[in-house]
Design an enzyme around this catalytic site. Structure first.
Site, PDB file in Angstrom:
ATOM      1  N   HIS A  83       0.621  -1.265  -0.007  1.00  0.00           N
ATOM      2  CA  HIS A  83      -0.486   0.111  -0.025  1.00  0.00           C
ATOM      3  C   HIS A  83       0.724   1.049  -0.463  1.00  0.00           C
ATOM      4  CE1 HIS A  83      -2.542   3.147   1.556  1.00  0.00           C
ATOM      5  NE2 HIS A  83      -3.880   2.265   0.661  1.00  0.00           N
ATOM      6  N   GLU A 151      -3.852   1.755  -7.528  1.00  0.00           N
ATOM      7  CA  GLU A 151      -4.151   2.764  -6.574  1.00  0.00           C
ATOM      8  C   GLU A 151      -3.126   4.756  -7.090  1.00  0.00           C
ATOM      9  OE1 GLU A 151      -6.790   1.697  -3.238  1.00  0.00           O
ATOM     10  OE2 GLU A 151      -4.523   1.984  -2.269  1.00  0.00           O
TER      11      GLU A 151
HETATM   12  P1  PGA Z   1      -9.398   6.411  -0.270  1.00  0.00           P
HETATM   13  O1  PGA Z   1      -8.200   5.053  -0.101  1.00  0.00           O
HETATM   14  O2  PGA Z   1     -10.287   5.016  -0.268  1.00  0.00           O
HETATM   15  O3  PGA Z   1      -9.885   6.526   2.000  1.00  0.00           O
HETATM   16  O4  PGA Z   1      -9.064   6.743  -1.313  1.00  0.00           O
HETATM   17  C1  PGA Z   1      -7.507   4.296  -0.596  1.00  0.00           C
HETATM   18  C2  PGA Z   1      -7.075   3.024  -0.328  1.00  0.00           C
HETATM   19  O5  PGA Z   1      -5.819   4.207   0.510  1.00  0.00           O
HETATM   20  O6  PGA Z   1      -6.624   2.199  -0.527  1.00  0.00           O
END
Ligand code: PGA
Length: 235
Positions: A83, A151
């Site tokens: 992450h 992401e």
């Molecule tokens: P968010 O976070 O939906 O708050 O943007 C997503 C993540 O960090 O996995």
């Protein structure tokens, strides 16, 4: 079906978790990534769980860490690796490959997060960055089953999401890269500011296999709404 993965990060206390579980326990297809101390509560309610991270070591003197063996011992099915918050705050880049190996040894499915920064995007470095993150994570692993979460770092918690065209193109490239290099067909989730308002737009991208949801997942009502909007069967 679009997979929904709820990443609670470092949020929710015991009484809030109890209330959450009571209200969501019929939604057996959603995956929950709470803090370690709550994994078992979700399991006991018959729900699917993911760890938020794992140690690269098998066991031993690593205070504060958790091992893949320990996660397996309570039947954790999935584990998030890489992450962007871990990459940034815990210098995780160099450990990701070993973490994936520990998970595979214990039959836990890795959910590998990859993502570009705004600078990558503006300098046309997005695919290069993503391919490097993939190779760094998966080389020498004999990987058979993995979920990727794309992401973009600039989308996490910011309410800025890529356009559908942009997202579709990147997700197709990620799938091609992994199929060509590792001969497997991964599910690819999108993560970053997914909420009950933008979910219908995102759902129109067939190539997106589901969502990794942070902030919005702390409210079970919103997650139920997202789940229902994402899983209307068209056939
Ligand atoms: P968010 O976070 O939906 O708050 O943007 C997503 C993540 O960090 O996995």
């Amino acid at each position: 079906m679009k997979k929904i993965l709820c990443n609670f990060k470092m949020n929710l206390k015991e009484n809030e978790i109890e209330e959450y579980i009571n209200n969501i326990k019929d939604y057996k297809e959603i995956i929950f990534a709470p803090s370690y101390i709550y994994l078992k509560s979700f399991k006991e309610a018959g729900l699917k769980v993911s760890s938020q991270d794992v140690s690269e070591y098998i066991n031993g003197a690593h205070t504060g860490d958790i091992s893949a063996e320990q996660l397996k011992s309570i039947n954790v099915e999935y584990c998030i690796v890489g992450h962007s918050e871990r990459r940034m705050l815990h210098n995780d880049d160099s450990r990701i490959n070993e973490k994936i190996k520990r998970l595979l040894e214990n039959n836990i499915i890795p959910i590998l997060c990859i993502g570009d920064t705004l600078e990558d995007k503006n300098t046309n470095n997005t695919l290069n960055k993503l391919y490097n993150q993939i190779d760094n994570a998966l080389s020498n692993t004999n990987i058979k089953n993995i979920i990727i979460a794309y992401e973009p770092v600039y989308s996490i918690g910011t309410n800025i999401i890529p356009t559908n065209e942009n997202l579709k193109e990147i997700i197709i490239k990620i799938k091609e890269k992994i199929e060509n290099t590792y001969q497997i067909q991964p599910l690819v989730l999108y993560g970053g500011s997914v909420n009950e308002n933008n979910i219908s737009i995102l759902n129109s991208i067939n190539e997106v296999d589901g969502y990794l949801i942070g902030g919005c997942s702390l409210d079970y009502k919103k997650i139920i709404e997202i789940y229902k909007k994402s899983n209307i069967r068209h056939n």
